[in-house]
Scaffold this motif. Structure first.
Motif, PDB file in Angstrom:
ATOM      1  N   SER A 195      48.291  44.378  32.818  1.00 15.92           N
ATOM      2  CA  SER A 195      47.317  44.075  33.853  1.00 15.92           C
ATOM      3  C   SER A 195      45.988  44.624  33.375  1.00 15.92           C
ATOM      4  O   SER A 195      45.818  45.823  33.252  1.00 15.92           O
ATOM      5  CB  SER A 195      47.697  44.739  35.180  1.00 15.92           C
ATOM      6  OG  SER A 195      48.829  44.124  35.714  1.00 15.92           O
ATOM      7  N   GLY A 255      43.605  41.220  39.603  1.00 12.99           N
ATOM      8  CA  GLY A 255      43.753  39.775  39.626  1.00 12.99           C
ATOM      9  C   GLY A 255      43.969  39.155  38.265  1.00 12.99           C
ATOM     10  O   GLY A 255      43.901  37.943  38.119  1.00 12.99           O
ATOM     11  N   THR A 256      44.275  39.963  37.239  1.00 12.42           N
ATOM     12  CA  THR A 256      44.514  39.445  35.891  1.00 12.42           C
ATOM     13  C   THR A 256      45.802  40.030  35.339  1.00 12.42           C
ATOM     14  O   THR A 256      46.095  41.198  35.546  1.00 12.42           O
ATOM     15  CB  THR A 256      43.347  39.806  34.943  1.00 12.42           C
ATOM     16  OG1 THR A 256      42.146  39.279  35.478  1.00 12.42           O
ATOM     17  CG2 THR A 256      43.564  39.223  33.565  1.00 12.42           C
ATOM     18  N   GLU A 299      54.037  37.124  42.989  1.00 10.90           N
ATOM     19  CA  GLU A 299      53.158  38.119  42.373  1.00 10.90           C
ATOM     20  C   GLU A 299      53.687  38.495  40.998  1.00 10.90           C
ATOM     21  O   GLU A 299      54.886  38.511  40.767  1.00 10.90           O
ATOM     22  CB  GLU A 299      53.115  39.394  43.218  1.00 10.90           C
ATOM     23  CG  GLU A 299      52.733  39.171  44.663  1.00 10.90           C
ATOM     24  CD  GLU A 299      52.987  40.400  45.509  1.00 10.90           C
ATOM     25  OE1 GLU A 299      52.089  41.263  45.579  1.00 10.90           O
ATOM     26  OE2 GLU A 299      54.099  40.499  46.073  1.00 10.90           O
ATOM     27  N   ASN A 319      48.839  42.338  38.929  1.00  9.12           N
ATOM     28  CA  ASN A 319      47.785  42.262  39.943  1.00  9.12           C
ATOM     29  C   ASN A 319      47.503  40.839  40.411  1.00  9.12           C
ATOM     30  O   ASN A 319      46.573  40.613  41.177  1.00  9.12           O
ATOM     31  CB  ASN A 319      46.487  42.855  39.382  1.00  9.12           C
ATOM     32  CG  ASN A 319      46.618  44.335  39.122  1.00  9.12           C
ATOM     33  OD1 ASN A 319      47.311  45.043  39.842  1.00  9.12           O
ATOM     34  ND2 ASN A 319      45.950  44.821  38.092  1.00  9.12           N
ATOM     35  N   VAL A 320      48.267  39.870  39.950  1.00  6.55           N
ATOM     36  CA  VAL A 320      48.065  38.467  40.321  1.00  6.55           C
ATOM     37  C   VAL A 320      48.956  38.152  41.515  1.00  6.55           C
ATOM     38  O   VAL A 320      50.169  38.353  41.466  1.00  6.55           O
ATOM     39  CB  VAL A 320      48.386  37.546  39.127  1.00  6.55           C
ATOM     40  CG1 VAL A 320      48.306  36.089  39.531  1.00  6.55           C
ATOM     41  CG2 VAL A 320      47.434  37.833  37.972  1.00  6.55           C
ATOM     42  N   ARG A 321      48.332  37.648  42.585  1.00 12.60           N
ATOM     43  CA  ARG A 321      49.064  37.325  43.814  1.00 12.60           C
ATOM     44  C   ARG A 321      48.676  35.941  44.305  1.00 12.60           C
ATOM     45  O   ARG A 321      47.495  35.620  44.380  1.00 12.60           O
ATOM     46  CB  ARG A 321      48.738  38.348  44.901  1.00 12.60           C
ATOM     47  CG  ARG A 321      49.265  39.721  44.567  1.00 12.60           C
ATOM     48  CD  ARG A 321      48.741  40.791  45.522  1.00 12.60           C
ATOM     49  NE  ARG A 321      49.188  42.105  45.109  1.00 12.60           N
ATOM     50  CZ  ARG A 321      48.576  42.854  44.209  1.00 12.60           C
ATOM     51  NH1 ARG A 321      47.484  42.423  43.620  1.00 12.60           N
ATOM     52  NH2 ARG A 321      49.060  44.039  43.880  1.00 12.60           N
ATOM     53  N   LEU A 377      46.315  29.454  40.693  1.00 15.16           N
ATOM     54  CA  LEU A 377      45.524  30.495  40.051  1.00 15.16           C
ATOM     55  C   LEU A 377      44.114  29.986  39.770  1.00 15.16           C
ATOM     56  O   LEU A 377      43.876  28.784  39.669  1.00 15.16           O
ATOM     57  CB  LEU A 377      46.168  30.907  38.723  1.00 15.16           C
ATOM     58  CG  LEU A 377      47.564  31.511  38.790  1.00 15.16           C
ATOM     59  CD1 LEU A 377      48.114  31.718  37.389  1.00 15.16           C
ATOM     60  CD2 LEU A 377      47.544  32.815  39.565  1.00 15.16           C
ATOM     61  N   LYS A 378      43.182  30.931  39.611  1.00 14.84           N
ATOM     62  CA  LYS A 378      41.828  30.571  39.190  1.00 14.84           C
ATOM     63  C   LYS A 378      41.881  29.987  37.784  1.00 14.84           C
ATOM     64  O   LYS A 378      41.210  29.008  37.477  1.00 14.84           O
ATOM     65  CB  LYS A 378      40.926  31.808  39.226  1.00 14.84           C
ATOM     66  CG  LYS A 378      39.500  31.548  38.833  1.00 14.84           C
ATOM     67  CD  LYS A 378      38.677  32.824  38.938  1.00 14.84           C
ATOM     68  CE  LYS A 378      37.253  32.596  38.474  1.00 14.84           C
ATOM     69  NZ  LYS A 378      36.484  33.850  38.503  1.00 14.84           N
ATOM     70  N   ALA A 382      44.976  34.548  35.890  1.00 14.03           N
ATOM     71  CA  ALA A 382      43.886  35.155  36.654  1.00 14.03           C
ATOM     72  C   ALA A 382      43.728  34.464  37.996  1.00 14.03           C
ATOM     73  O   ALA A 382      43.838  33.248  38.092  1.00 14.03           O
ATOM     74  CB  ALA A 382      42.570  35.087  35.872  1.00 14.03           C
ATOM     75  N   ASN A 383      43.457  35.282  39.046  1.00 13.80           N
ATOM     76  CA  ASN A 383      43.132  34.697  40.348  1.00 13.80           C
ATOM     77  C   ASN A 383      42.070  35.498  41.046  1.00 13.80           C
ATOM     78  O   ASN A 383      41.578  36.475  40.582  1.00 13.80           O
ATOM     79  CB  ASN A 383      44.378  34.560  41.231  1.00 13.80           C
ATOM     80  CG  ASN A 383      44.937  35.868  41.732  1.00 13.80           C
ATOM     81  OD1 ASN A 383      44.680  36.928  41.200  1.00 13.80           O
ATOM     82  ND2 ASN A 383      45.745  35.774  42.745  1.00 13.80           N
TER      83      ASN A 383
END
Length: 182
Positions: free
Chosen positions: A57, A61-62, A136, A139-141, A168-169, A181-182
């Protein structure tokens, strides 16, 4: 109706091609290490030593997953808060879990409607559509992820497909690593 049928057909094709690799992978447990741990020891002089796949992580978010020896991205996911090992598969249209995992997540036999017929490498099976509250990894949810539940004999492990990745982003494969990543 046609869209739904197409999605299920795509999942069936994916499962038919990925089941043998999943069965083979069951003999090799996934290894993950967060990036915050101490640096790895210096490389050994043995040419046969191969690095184990790792996950890291980097920022909120990544998440980065390193490929295993066969190039698969395997990680420890949390589905509805429960820990489940999963194989990330960009060729899978949806997340696919087996009945055992579904029961662990709180989906009882009465709540699963196995009305969809699917063809896998192990033959025909039935499948039920569910929506996972959250998926999840590190840290990506992601919330509200479509998934298919297959009979235990048709699917040994969890496949994490595009129904997760498209929420996800971004996701990117580069140099043997998958960055989510989000």
């Amino acid at each position: 109706m046609l869209l739904r049928t197409s999605i299920f057909a795509a999942v069936a094709v994916l499962l038919a091609t990925q089941i043998p690799a999943l069965i083979e992978r069951m003999d090799q447990p996934a290894q993950q290490q967060p990036a915050a741990k101490a640096p790895s020891p210096a490389p050994t002089s043995s040419p046969s030593a191969t690095p184990a796949p790792q996950a890291a992580s980097l920022t909120p978010g990544t998440m980065v997953l390193n490929a295993d020896g066969r190039g698969h991205f395997i990680g420890s996911f949390r589905l509805n808060g429960k820990s489940v090992n999963g194989l990330v598969d960009t060729g899978a249209s949806m997340v696919a879990i087996n009945e055992r995992t579904a029961r662990m997540l709180g989906y009882g036999a009465n709540s699963l409607d196995f009305r969809y017929r699917m063809q896998t490498a192990n033959g025909q099976t039935e499948a039920a559509h569910i929506v996972l509250d959250r998926v999840e990894i590190g840290n990506v949810r992601v919330r509200d992820v479509d998934a298919m539940v297959l009979r235990d004999e048709a699917l040994a492990d969890t496949l994490v497909g595009m129904s997760f990745l498209t929420k996800l982003k971004s996701y990117q494969v580069k140099g043997g690593s998958l960055t989510l990543a989000n």
